[in-house]
Every structure is written in C-alpha cells, then in structure tokens.
Design a protein around this motif. Structure first.
Motif, mmCIF file in Angstrom:
data_model
loop_
_atom_site.group_PDB
_atom_site.id
_atom_site.type_symbol
_atom_site.label_atom_id
_atom_site.label_comp_id
_atom_site.label_asym_id
_atom_site.label_seq_id
_atom_site.Cartn_x
_atom_site.Cartn_y
_atom_site.Cartn_z
ATOM 1 N N ALA A 1 27.372 27.995 68.076
ATOM 2 C CA ALA A 1 28.607 28.792 67.980
ATOM 3 C C ALA A 1 29.045 28.853 66.532
ATOM 4 O O ALA A 1 29.048 27.828 65.836
ATOM 5 C CB ALA A 1 29.712 28.159 68.836
ATOM 6 N N GLY A 2 29.416 30.011 66.057
ATOM 7 C CA GLY A 2 29.914 30.162 64.696
ATOM 8 C C GLY A 2 31.348 29.653 64.576
ATOM 9 O O GLY A 2 32.127 29.729 65.531
ATOM 10 N N VAL A 3 31.659 29.106 63.405
ATOM 11 C CA VAL A 3 33.034 28.671 63.094
ATOM 12 C C VAL A 3 33.610 29.688 62.111
ATOM 13 O O VAL A 3 32.945 30.063 61.142
ATOM 14 C CB VAL A 3 33.028 27.261 62.463
ATOM 15 N N ALA B 1 21.651 33.247 64.387
ATOM 16 C CA ALA B 1 22.126 34.361 65.227
ATOM 17 C C ALA B 1 23.599 34.175 65.593
ATOM 18 O O ALA B 1 24.375 35.140 65.631
ATOM 19 C CB ALA B 1 21.266 34.462 66.490
ATOM 20 N N ALA B 2 23.996 32.915 65.845
ATOM 21 C CA ALA B 2 25.398 32.641 66.197
ATOM 22 C C ALA B 2 26.324 32.901 65.021
ATOM 23 O O ALA B 2 27.527 33.106 65.210
ATOM 24 C CB ALA B 2 25.544 31.185 66.651
ATOM 25 N N ALA B 3 25.767 32.891 63.818
ATOM 26 C CA ALA B 3 26.587 33.064 62.615
ATOM 27 C C ALA B 3 26.825 34.533 62.277
ATOM 28 O O ALA B 3 27.525 34.829 61.314
ATOM 29 C CB ALA B 3 25.899 32.369 61.434
ATOM 30 N N ILE C 1 29.460 28.160 58.693
ATOM 31 C CA ILE C 1 29.402 26.854 59.353
ATOM 32 C C ILE C 1 29.195 27.124 60.841
ATOM 33 O O ILE C 1 29.834 28.010 61.409
ATOM 34 C CB ILE C 1 30.729 26.094 59.124
ATOM 35 N N VAL C 2 28.282 26.353 61.472
ATOM 36 C CA VAL C 2 28.060 26.547 62.913
ATOM 37 C C VAL C 2 28.091 25.204 63.644
ATOM 38 O O VAL C 2 27.876 24.142 63.043
ATOM 39 C CB VAL C 2 26.713 27.253 63.225
ATOM 40 N N LEU C 3 28.371 25.300 64.933
ATOM 41 C CA LEU C 3 28.293 24.147 65.829
ATOM 42 C C LEU C 3 27.044 24.319 66.679
ATOM 43 O O LEU C 3 26.765 25.429 67.136
ATOM 44 C CB LEU C 3 29.516 24.113 66.761
ATOM 45 N N THR C 4 26.305 23.230 66.891
ATOM 46 C CA THR C 4 25.127 23.327 67.752
ATOM 47 C C THR C 4 25.332 22.422 68.968
ATOM 48 O O THR C 4 25.992 21.390 68.889
ATOM 49 C CB THR C 4 23.843 22.942 66.999
#
Ligand code: NAP
Length: 334
Positions: free
Chosen positions: A44-46, A124-126, A328-331
């Motif tokens: 998920a992107g922050v 991709a989430a970013a 910044i992303v959360l995995t």
C-alpha cells in the motif's frame, strides 16, 4: 485459490493524533459490492493526505472506509456483481477512497489497472495516487504539452517525483524546487531539467533566469500561502496555475493586475472527493496514454523505503521527517 478469511489485520485508529496511533488491529475483511473487487493487498502506498487524515484535518469522505490508504497493489481474490470472473487471480493496482492499510481492500474495478510484469507489487502500489493526481491536474486541467515549462514545488515528494517522470515522458521541461542540495541532486537524477534549492536561492529569480524571463507555462503548487504571488511572478503569458495543497497556508494575496496582464488561469482540485465517474475517466485515460509506457519500462515510480504494515507509524514518521525522496510503501508480508 486460498479461501478468504473473515478477519484481517489493518491500521484503523479510533482517535486522531500522532503516528503512535497507527497500531495493527483486527477488522472484518470487506465485501466487494457491485462493480468492485476484493484485493489481497501486497503493498500500500503512503501519501501525505494519510498524515492529514491521521491528525484529523482530512476525514474520509462519506462512504469511504476509516482505514487509511489511498492506493494498493495485490491479487484479486473476490469479485462483486457485474465483474468478470477472469479478473480473479490477476495482480492489479488500484486507486482507493481509503482502506489501503490492510491485508484486504475493496476497489472499484474501474479504478484498477493491471500490474505490469516489469514492476514489483511495491512499485505498482506506489503509482495510482500520484499518477491520477498529476495526470488530471497537469495534463488535463492545465493541459501541459510538449515543450512547455512546468514548475513543481516539493520536487522530491511523491507528487513531485511523479511530475518529473510524466513530464520527462511527454516532453515537458520540469523545473522543481526542493529544500536541500541533496534533494535537488536527486530530482535532477530523476530527470528534472532544473532544480532550485528554495532555502538558498530565490526561486522566482532562478525561474526567470532559466526561462530567459519568459516564465513557465504551468505551475503545480502544493505550497499555497505566500508562494501564490511568487508563483504568479514565475508564470509566462497564458500560464496555468494548479493548486493541489496548502502547506504554507490556505489564504494568499493575489495581484489581480498580473492575472489580467498575463491572462493567467488559476485553478485547483482535490482527487479524493471526486466521484467514481470522474475517477474512472481518468483511469481510462491513464490506461491508454500512460500505462503502455509503464509496461514498456519507460516510467517507474521513484521509491524511497518500504515498511511492514505493523510499522506504519515509522512510515509516517519518515514522511513527516521530510527526509524521503519519492514514495514510501507498506508491505503486507507473505
Ligand atoms: N489535491 C489533490 O488531489 C492531492 C492529491 C495527493 C496529494 N496532494 C498533496 O500534495 C502534497 C504532496 O503529497 P505527497 O504525498 O507527495 O507528499 P510528500 O512526499 O510528503 O511531500 C511533501 C513535500 O512538500 C515539501 N514541503 C513541505 N513543507 C513545505 C513548505 N512549508 N514549503 C515548501 N515545501 C514544503 C517537502 O519538500 P522539501 O523538504 O523539499 O520542502 C516534501 O517534498 C501534499 O500536500 C498532499 O496533501 C494533493
């Protein structure tokens, strides 16, 4: 395909305040409605709006989940009415109204795009939040075109790095400002034509020097406040100024005479509050105009750092430190 559980881990604070509120909790797995899919979230992107939501300055719009998170990538593990079964098992990334900081998230199928083979799930989430924002504001609202000068503040932000990438792709000459020499070097490395350290130089004078006193055609402004009259001084005749945030203040003194003299257009927008029909149109345009370039490896998001979902507080602390360059992303882990 593994059975979807009833419960999931998510970040869903029941109060507003500091990053320490971002602790994992148990929440029911959401159920996709008509024309929606359920994604098992890989990343998920922050985004800065997540911080504004956490603080209490940007509540979710009516109907949106209280769980923060405006973009994800993951595998489709459930479909609502009207969605073709072929989507099941597909890796997709999606723009969300909320709900991304979780192991599962519901997305409108019209706001999903296929994850290209050349990108990781984290990359991709970013993409969606900054891609939809920059595309709709710079290229639609301000109709930037090949050869135009674009001034972007916050050049190493998620939004700024996407503006550099899209500008480079479509022949727009991108001038950025940033708060340190290191960030300016990073922005140049990403493809900005010019980078101005606004702490050590007057960006108005620098823009005039760069453009030979002509000025820029488009300003993408996330700063607001006292930057507005200075941005106007940077603009060419018939220039377009797009406000997308107000980090230095919601009010500005505007020299109306300069708007008349240069025939300027001042506009702005917020993406999250727009309806599904509008966002779906943007998704369609991105799908045809930008996605082929992403699939060909010609545009990648600038990545800062990944954090585990349980460390969402540290991800917010990093963003609030202002030290990051790019996304910044959360995995979610295995
Ligand atoms: N309207 C919309 O639809 C929309 C959609 C998405 C995001 N946004 C907004 O766009 C902005 C960027 O989002 P993001 O997720 O890319 O955030 P981000 O990565 O955290 O970047 C924020 C940037 O702002 C700069 N900055 C912070 N305070 C500043 C100040 N007082 N003066 C000048 N620059 C300042 C920082 O750069 P320096 O250290 O170089 O100053 C930093 O690079 C946020 O304000 C967000 O709310 C708007």
């Amino acid at each position: 395909m593994a059975q979807t559980p009833d419960w999931m881990t998510a970040i869903d604070p029941d109060a507003t305040g500091g990053p320490e509120l971002l602790v994992p909790v148990r929440r029911p797995v959401p159920v996709p409605g008509p024309a929606q899919v359920l994604l098992r979230v890989a990343a998920a992107g922050v985004n800065r709006p997540d911080i504004a939501q956490r603080i209490g300055n940007y509540p979710p719009p009516p109907g949106a989940p209280s769980i923060p998170g405006l973009e994800v990538a993951g595998e489709v593990v459930g479909i609502g009415d009207g969605v073709m079964p072929e989507y099941l098992g597909q890796p997709m990334c999606a723009l969300l109204g909320g709900g991304g900081y979780a192991e599962y998230a519901v997305a409108d199928i019209g706001l999903c795009l296929p994850v290209p083979e050349c990108l990781s799930m984290a990359e991709a989430a970013a993409l969606p939040e900054t891609l939809f924002t920059v595309w709709s504001n710079v290229f639609e609202r301000a109709y930037a075109a090949d050869g135009d000068y674009l001034l972007v503040h916050g050049g190493t932000s998620g939004i700024g790095t996407m503006a550099i990438a899209l500008g480079k792709l479509f022949g727009v000459i991108v001038i950025v400002t940033a708060g340190s020499d290191e960030k300016c070097t990073a922005a140049l490395g990403l493809g900005a034509a010019h980078a101005i350290n606004y702490r050590t130089a007057d960006f108005v004078a620098e823009v005039k020097a760069i453009t030979g006193a002509r000025g820029v055609d488009v300003v993408l402004d996330m700063v607001g406040g006292d930057y507005l009259p200075r941005n106007i001084d940077c603009m060419a005749e018939d220039g377009r100024h797009v406000s997308i945030a107000i980090m230095r203040g919601a009010k500005a003194e505007i020299p109306i005479w300069k708007i008349m003299q240069k025939r300027l257009t001042l506009t702005g927008s917020t993406l999250r509050s727009r309806d599904l029909a509008f966002k779906s149109l943007v998704a369609d345009e991105i799908s045809s105009a930008v996605w082929p370039h992403i699939e060909a490896g010609a545009l990648r998001p600038a990545m800062d750092r990944s954090f585990a979902l349980a460390d969402a507080a540290d991800a917010h602390r990093r963003m609030e430190s202002g030290e990051h360059v790019g996304k910044i992303v959360l995995t979610m882990g295995a």
